[in-house]
Design an enzyme around this catalytic site. Structure first.
Site, short mmCIF file in Angstrom:
data_model
loop_
_atom_site.label_atom_id
_atom_site.label_comp_id
_atom_site.label_asym_id
_atom_site.label_seq_id
_atom_site.Cartn_x
_atom_site.Cartn_y
_atom_site.Cartn_z
N ARG A 120 -24.61 17.91 38.63
CA ARG A 120 -23.74 17.17 37.59
C ARG A 120 -24.29 15.54 37.83
O ARG A 120 -24.32 15.09 38.76
CB ARG A 120 -22.36 17.40 37.97
CG ARG A 120 -21.43 16.23 37.34
CD ARG A 120 -20.08 16.56 37.23
NE ARG A 120 -19.87 17.45 36.39
CZ ARG A 120 -18.56 17.76 35.69
NH1 ARG A 120 -17.31 16.93 36.19
NH2 ARG A 120 -18.30 18.73 35.03
N HIS A 147 -23.23 19.03 27.97
CA HIS A 147 -22.30 19.88 29.17
C HIS A 147 -22.29 21.33 28.57
O HIS A 147 -21.55 21.84 28.12
CB HIS A 147 -21.06 19.40 29.05
CG HIS A 147 -20.27 19.87 30.17
ND1 HIS A 147 -20.65 20.50 31.05
CD2 HIS A 147 -18.62 19.32 30.32
CE1 HIS A 147 -19.55 20.56 32.00
NE2 HIS A 147 -18.63 20.13 31.46
N GLN A 150 -20.15 24.17 29.65
CA GLN A 150 -18.39 23.96 28.90
C GLN A 150 -18.70 24.60 27.55
O GLN A 150 -17.88 25.36 27.11
CB GLN A 150 -18.16 22.62 28.93
CG GLN A 150 -17.13 22.32 28.14
CD GLN A 150 -15.70 22.71 28.90
OE1 GLN A 150 -15.68 22.04 30.07
NE2 GLN A 150 -14.95 23.24 28.61
N ASP A 242 -12.03 15.54 23.14
CA ASP A 242 -12.43 15.30 24.36
C ASP A 242 -11.95 13.73 24.71
O ASP A 242 -11.81 12.88 23.89
CB ASP A 242 -14.06 15.25 24.65
CG ASP A 242 -14.30 15.03 26.17
OD1 ASP A 242 -13.58 15.12 27.16
OD2 ASP A 242 -15.60 14.81 26.30
N CYS A 282 -11.88 20.20 26.75
CA CYS A 282 -12.70 20.68 27.99
C CYS A 282 -11.79 20.40 29.25
O CYS A 282 -11.80 20.92 30.40
CB CYS A 282 -14.26 19.79 28.02
SG CYS A 282 -14.04 18.12 27.95
N ARG A 310 -14.63 29.14 31.90
CA ARG A 310 -15.64 28.65 32.61
C ARG A 310 -16.24 29.53 33.55
O ARG A 310 -17.56 29.81 33.84
CB ARG A 310 -15.34 27.27 33.06
CG ARG A 310 -14.69 26.24 32.35
CD ARG A 310 -16.19 25.53 31.58
NE ARG A 310 -17.03 25.18 32.23
CZ ARG A 310 -17.12 23.92 32.86
NH1 ARG A 310 -16.25 23.09 32.71
NH2 ARG A 310 -18.31 23.56 33.54
N1 NVA Z 1 -16.90 13.67 28.37
C1 NVA Z 1 -16.48 14.07 29.57
C2 NVA Z 1 -16.25 15.43 29.98
C3 NVA Z 1 -15.54 15.54 31.33
C4 NVA Z 1 -15.72 17.19 31.72
C5 NVA Z 1 -17.23 13.05 30.58
O1 NVA Z 1 -18.36 13.31 30.56
O2 NVA Z 1 -16.54 12.42 31.45
N1 CP Z 2 -14.20 20.25 31.71
C1 CP Z 2 -14.88 19.98 33.10
O1 CP Z 2 -16.21 19.69 32.94
O2 CP Z 2 -13.89 19.71 34.12
P1 CP Z 2 -14.36 18.91 35.41
O3 CP Z 2 -15.06 17.66 35.02
O4 CP Z 2 -13.09 18.98 36.10
O5 CP Z 2 -15.28 19.60 35.97
#
Ligand code: NVA
Ligand code: CP
Length: 329
Positions: A120, A147, A150, A242, A282, A310
């Site tokens: 990540r 992502h 997801q 989102d 998400c 997930r």
């Molecule tokens: N678009 C959000 C998704 C979090 C799961 C982010 O990147 O923070």
């Molecule tokens: N939806 C998602 O990726 O959640 P987290 O950021 O908690 O992993």
């Protein structure tokens, strides 16, 4: 060793070997048939988890996370643990990957110890570079660009609800961000029609829209990008949003709030969707910002099904990337 049932499934799909050892940096790394195979396997894993209990015995999965996580971290850990393997988590939130030593050198160490690398990151290139150097599969667990895990769970959730994905009307309103990119590409791969409604200057990246349209030309999926949230939601089977400010963009929160206000999914906006429409997010949600409590906690919301899925979708992904006949790229 994979269970007999898994081996049969792999053979039937004819894709187990093709996916073994591969990376998942972008959802576009997969073909439409491979996405379908992952979703099929995810449903089977969910309905009969015991069958896969030892499919990945003793496999080691390492996870380096530069950003916070609840769902992704825990669903990857529960997934590998219940397939017989083991997760090693490395908190990378204090310094970016590649700062202490090069990504190539990290990759050459990791591949000697583990079977799969889950990342990540902020920069998407951190993931593609690791994938370039590591001889074991690398999985994108969220970057600034995409992502993909997801999106797999989300289309599994829609399939569960509606039975079919082809021709379904999927709408995303809000920021044209990482989640939006992966959803748009996945919609194209499964043959769903996808409408994205974003404020001006917050549209998804043009090259990803073009990539989705190219896939859609083959699968019969229409990809539409517009600015009007009401037109975007009109008649939709699934309405997704989102956060307006993703991780790494927090400093823009005040500037973005008024721009994204008309895109809030509230009961009035959701009323424009089909009566049977589901609401999706998400998570984590910023309650009463991009979505109201009434919608998030309402009868159309499937957000916790998405969160559950997930785990099942990632189990299927790990099985296919690690459980094929030929391990290693
Ligand atoms: N678009 C959000 C998704 C979090 C799961 C982010 O990147 O923070
Ligand atoms: N939806 C998602 O990726 O959640 P987290 O950021 O908690 O992993």
């Amino acid at each position: 060793m994979a269970s007999k049932a898994f081996a049969v499934l792999e053979q039937e799909a004819g894709l187990g070997e093709a996916l073994a050892g591969r990376d998942l940096c972008s959802i576009a790394d997969l073909t439409p048939a491979e996405v379908a195979a992952i979703l099929d396997l995810a449903h089977d894993v969910k309905s009969d988890p015991g069958k896969y209990r030892h499919a990945l015995d003793a496999k080691q999965m390492v996870m380096f996370f530069e950003k916070s996580s609840l769902r992704t971290r825990l669903t990857f850990e529960t997934a590998i643990n219940t397939l017989g393997g083991n997760a090693i988590f490395v908190d990378q939130t204090q310094s970016p990957l590649g700062e202490r030593e090069s990504l190539a050198d990290i990759a050459r160490n990791l591949e000697r110890w583990v079977s799969v690398i889950v990342l990540r990151t902020y920069a998407h290139e951190t993931i593609t570079e690791m994938a370039q150097y590591a001889s074991v599969p690398v999985i994108n667990a969220l970057s600034d660009l995409e992502h993909p895990c997801q999106a797999l769970a989300d289309f599994m959730t829609i399939q569960e609800r509606f039975g079919t994905l082809k021709g379904l009307r999927f709408t995303y309103v809000g920021d044209g961000n990482n989640v939006c990119h992966s959803l748009m590409l996945t919609a194209a791969q499964v043959g769903a029609h996808c409408t994205i409604g974003t404020p001006k200057n917050y549209a998804p990246k043009a090259d990803i829209v073009a990539q989705a349209r190219a896939i859609g030309n083959i699968t019969g999926s229409d990809i539409t990008v517009i600015n009007d949230p009401v037109v975007a939601v009109n008649g939709a089977d699934a309405v997704y949003t989102d956060v307006c400010t993703s991780m790494g963009f927090e400093h823009e929160a005040t500037k973005r709030a008024p721009i994204f206000k008309p895109y809030q999914v509230n009961e009035a906006l959701l009323a424009h969707a089909a009566p049977h429409a589901v609401f999706m997010h998400c998570l984590p949600a910023h309650r009463n910002a991009e979505v109201t409590d009434a919608v998030l906690d309402g009868p159309q919301s499937v957000v916790f099904d998405q969160a559950e899925n997930r785990m099942h979708a990632q189990k299927a992904l790990l099985l296919l990337l690690l459980g094929g006949a030929k391990l290693g790229k």
